[in-house]
Design a protein around this motif. Structure first.
Motif, PDB file in Angstrom:
ATOM      1  N   PRO A  40       0.796  -1.230   0.000  1.00  0.00           N
ATOM      2  CA  PRO A  40       0.000   0.000   0.000  1.00  0.00           C
ATOM      3  C   PRO A  40       0.833   1.287   0.000  1.00  0.00           C
ATOM      4  N   LEU A  41       2.090   1.179  -0.401  1.00  0.00           N
ATOM      5  CA  LEU A  41       2.957   2.348  -0.437  1.00  0.00           C
ATOM      6  C   LEU A  41       3.010   2.928  -1.842  1.00  0.00           C
ATOM      7  N   GLU A  42       3.325   4.213  -1.933  1.00  0.00           N
ATOM      8  CA  GLU A  42       3.497   4.851  -3.236  1.00  0.00           C
ATOM      9  C   GLU A  42       4.767   4.336  -3.901  1.00  0.00           C
ATOM     10  N   THR A  43       4.734   4.301  -5.211  1.00  0.00           N
ATOM     11  CA  THR A  43       5.900   3.986  -6.004  1.00  0.00           C
ATOM     12  C   THR A  43       5.824   4.806  -7.281  1.00  0.00           C
ATOM     13  N   GLY A  44       6.849   4.735  -8.087  1.00  0.00           N
ATOM     14  CA  GLY A  44       6.824   5.500  -9.326  1.00  0.00           C
ATOM     15  C   GLY A  44       8.102   5.345 -10.102  1.00  0.00           C
ATOM     16  N   GLY A  45       8.274   6.217 -11.063  1.00  0.00           N
ATOM     17  CA  GLY A  45       9.452   6.164 -11.908  1.00  0.00           C
ATOM     18  C   GLY A  45       9.356   7.177 -13.028  1.00  0.00           C
ATOM     19  N   VAL A  46      10.013   6.872 -14.135  1.00  0.00           N
ATOM     20  CA  VAL A  46      10.023   7.783 -15.274  1.00  0.00           C
ATOM     21  C   VAL A  46       9.505   7.081 -16.524  1.00  0.00           C
ATOM     22  N   LEU A  47       9.013   7.889 -17.441  1.00  0.00           N
ATOM     23  CA  LEU A  47       8.456   7.421 -18.703  1.00  0.00           C
ATOM     24  C   LEU A  47       9.391   7.819 -19.829  1.00  0.00           C
ATOM     25  N   ALA A  48       9.632   6.895 -20.745  1.00  0.00           N
ATOM     26  CA  ALA A  48      10.513   7.176 -21.875  1.00  0.00           C
ATOM     27  C   ALA A  48       9.785   6.863 -23.175  1.00  0.00           C
ATOM     28  N   GLY A  49      10.070   7.660 -24.165  1.00  0.00           N
ATOM     29  CA  GLY A  49       9.460   7.480 -25.475  1.00  0.00           C
ATOM     30  C   GLY A  49       9.772   8.683 -26.339  1.00  0.00           C
ATOM     31  N   TYR A  50       8.746   9.218 -26.976  1.00  0.00           N
ATOM     32  CA  TYR A  50       8.929  10.381 -27.835  1.00  0.00           C
ATOM     33  C   TYR A  50       7.613  11.132 -27.951  1.00  0.00           C
ATOM     34  N   VAL A  51       7.677  12.321 -28.487  1.00  0.00           N
ATOM     35  CA  VAL A  51       6.479  13.102 -28.777  1.00  0.00           C
ATOM     36  C   VAL A  51       6.272  13.023 -30.281  1.00  0.00           C
ATOM     37  N   ALA A  52       5.110  12.506 -30.680  1.00  0.00           N
ATOM     38  CA  ALA A  52       4.792  12.326 -32.097  1.00  0.00           C
ATOM     39  C   ALA A  52       4.639  13.678 -32.793  1.00  0.00           C
ATOM     40  N   ASP A  53       4.639  13.652 -34.107  1.00  0.00           N
ATOM     41  CA  ASP A  53       4.499  14.882 -34.892  1.00  0.00           C
ATOM     42  C   ASP A  53       3.228  15.646 -34.564  1.00  0.00           C
ATOM     43  N   ASN A  54       2.181  14.936 -34.113  1.00  0.00           N
ATOM     44  CA  ASN A  54       0.925  15.606 -33.758  1.00  0.00           C
ATOM     45  C   ASN A  54       0.942  16.154 -32.332  1.00  0.00           C
ATOM     46  N   GLY A  55       2.088  16.013 -31.636  1.00  0.00           N
ATOM     47  CA  GLY A  55       2.241  16.553 -30.287  1.00  0.00           C
ATOM     48  C   GLY A  55       1.863  15.601 -29.174  1.00  0.00           C
ATOM     49  N   GLU A  56       1.392  14.399 -29.510  1.00  0.00           N
ATOM     50  CA  GLU A  56       0.984  13.444 -28.483  1.00  0.00           C
ATOM     51  C   GLU A  56       2.168  12.602 -28.021  1.00  0.00           C
ATOM     52  N   PRO A  57       2.349  12.462 -26.689  1.00  0.00           N
ATOM     53  CA  PRO A  57       3.433  11.626 -26.174  1.00  0.00           C
ATOM     54  C   PRO A  57       3.156  10.147 -26.442  1.00  0.00           C
ATOM     55  N   VAL A  58       4.218   9.424 -26.757  1.00  0.00           N
ATOM     56  CA  VAL A  58       4.156   7.983 -26.971  1.00  0.00           C
ATOM     57  C   VAL A  58       5.151   7.354 -26.003  1.00  0.00           C
ATOM     58  N   VAL A  59       4.646   6.563 -25.067  1.00  0.00           N
ATOM     59  CA  VAL A  59       5.484   5.945 -24.039  1.00  0.00           C
ATOM     60  C   VAL A  59       5.799   4.517 -24.462  1.00  0.00           C
ATOM     61  N   ARG A  60       7.083   4.258 -24.680  1.00  0.00           N
ATOM     62  CA  ARG A  60       7.530   2.941 -25.148  1.00  0.00           C
ATOM     63  C   ARG A  60       8.309   2.173 -24.090  1.00  0.00           C
ATOM     64  N   ALA A  61       8.732   2.855 -23.029  1.00  0.00           N
ATOM     65  CA  ALA A  61       9.504   2.197 -21.969  1.00  0.00           C
ATOM     66  C   ALA A  61       9.252   2.898 -20.645  1.00  0.00           C
ATOM     67  N   VAL A  62       9.489   2.183 -19.584  1.00  0.00           N
ATOM     68  CA  VAL A  62       9.302   2.724 -18.242  1.00  0.00           C
ATOM     69  C   VAL A  62      10.514   2.349 -17.402  1.00  0.00           C
ATOM     70  N   VAL A  63      10.864   3.246 -16.510  1.00  0.00           N
ATOM     71  CA  VAL A  63      11.932   2.994 -15.538  1.00  0.00           C
ATOM     72  C   VAL A  63      11.273   3.023 -14.167  1.00  0.00           C
ATOM     73  N   GLY A  64      11.586   2.046 -13.354  1.00  0.00           N
ATOM     74  CA  GLY A  64      10.987   1.946 -12.027  1.00  0.00           C
ATOM     75  C   GLY A  64      11.618   2.887 -11.021  1.00  0.00           C
ATOM     76  N   PRO A  65      11.330   2.665  -9.746  1.00  0.00           N
ATOM     77  CA  PRO A  65      11.750   3.586  -8.692  1.00  0.00           C
ATOM     78  C   PRO A  65      13.249   3.576  -8.402  1.00  0.00           C
ATOM     79  N   GLY A  66      13.908   2.430  -8.602  1.00  0.00           N
ATOM     80  CA  GLY A  66      15.333   2.321  -8.301  1.00  0.00           C
ATOM     81  C   GLY A  66      15.569   1.701  -6.942  1.00  0.00           C
TER      82      GLY A  66
END
Length: 158
Positions: A23-49
């Motif tokens: 029941p604890l918070e966790t998180g990380g970072v999102l990796a990918g790119y921003v498409a030509d239409n400006g929408e983010p595309v997330v293709r990979a995730v990095v965990g908390p460490g």
């Protein structure tokens, strides 16, 4: 409402880590790119460490470890996969932004090394096996830069 595209494998990783830490918070970072239409595309995730600190209502990532992981993703993708934002959970809560989340998103947008003017913050609210994920994308600051504004973005998997 704009969209954020998230690969199905990333969505599974997010839910697996959220379940693991509950029941604890966790998180990380999102990796990918921003498409030509400006929408983010997330293709990979990095965990908390390994040195991350998880509490009931707060999470502090292992920032140095996350940066190394992002460097690896960048290199392995020949520069196609870069930082697009952060993610974290609100166990037994809603996927809405807190005042601290808003402040963090504004800080990311202002941080030159992040390299993203409109970072994404993906928040998962819920409990084991029942996570609701909502994206929030930085829009700008107001009131002399003290408050930040963001747009809620719909998440779609691919």
């Amino acid at each position: 409402m704009s969209l954020v595209w998230i690969s199905e494998s990333v969505m599974r990783e997010l839910c697996t880590e959220a379940d693991r830490a509950y029941p604890l918070e966790t998180g990380g970072v999102l990796a990918g790119y921003v498409a030509d239409n400006g929408e983010p595309v997330v293709r990979a995730v990095v965990g908390p460490g390994p040195e991350a600190v998880h509490n009931r209502h707060r999470f502090t990532p292992d920032h140095a470890w996350q940066c190394r992981q992002l460097d690896i993703l960048f290199s392995e993708s020949s520069g196609a996969s870069t930082y697009v934002g952060d993610w974290h959970t609100h166990p037994d809560g809603l996927p809405q932004m807190s005042w601290l989340d808003r402040r963090t998103l504004r800080s990311i947008a202002r941080h030159r090394d992040a390299g993203v003017a409109r970072p994404l913050m993906l928040i998962g609210g819920g409990s084991i096996g029942e996570w609701d994920w909502v994206g929030h994308r930085y829009r700008g600051a107001r009131l002399f830069g003290l408050l930040s504004e963001s747009d809620e973005v719909e998440t779609r998997t691919f």
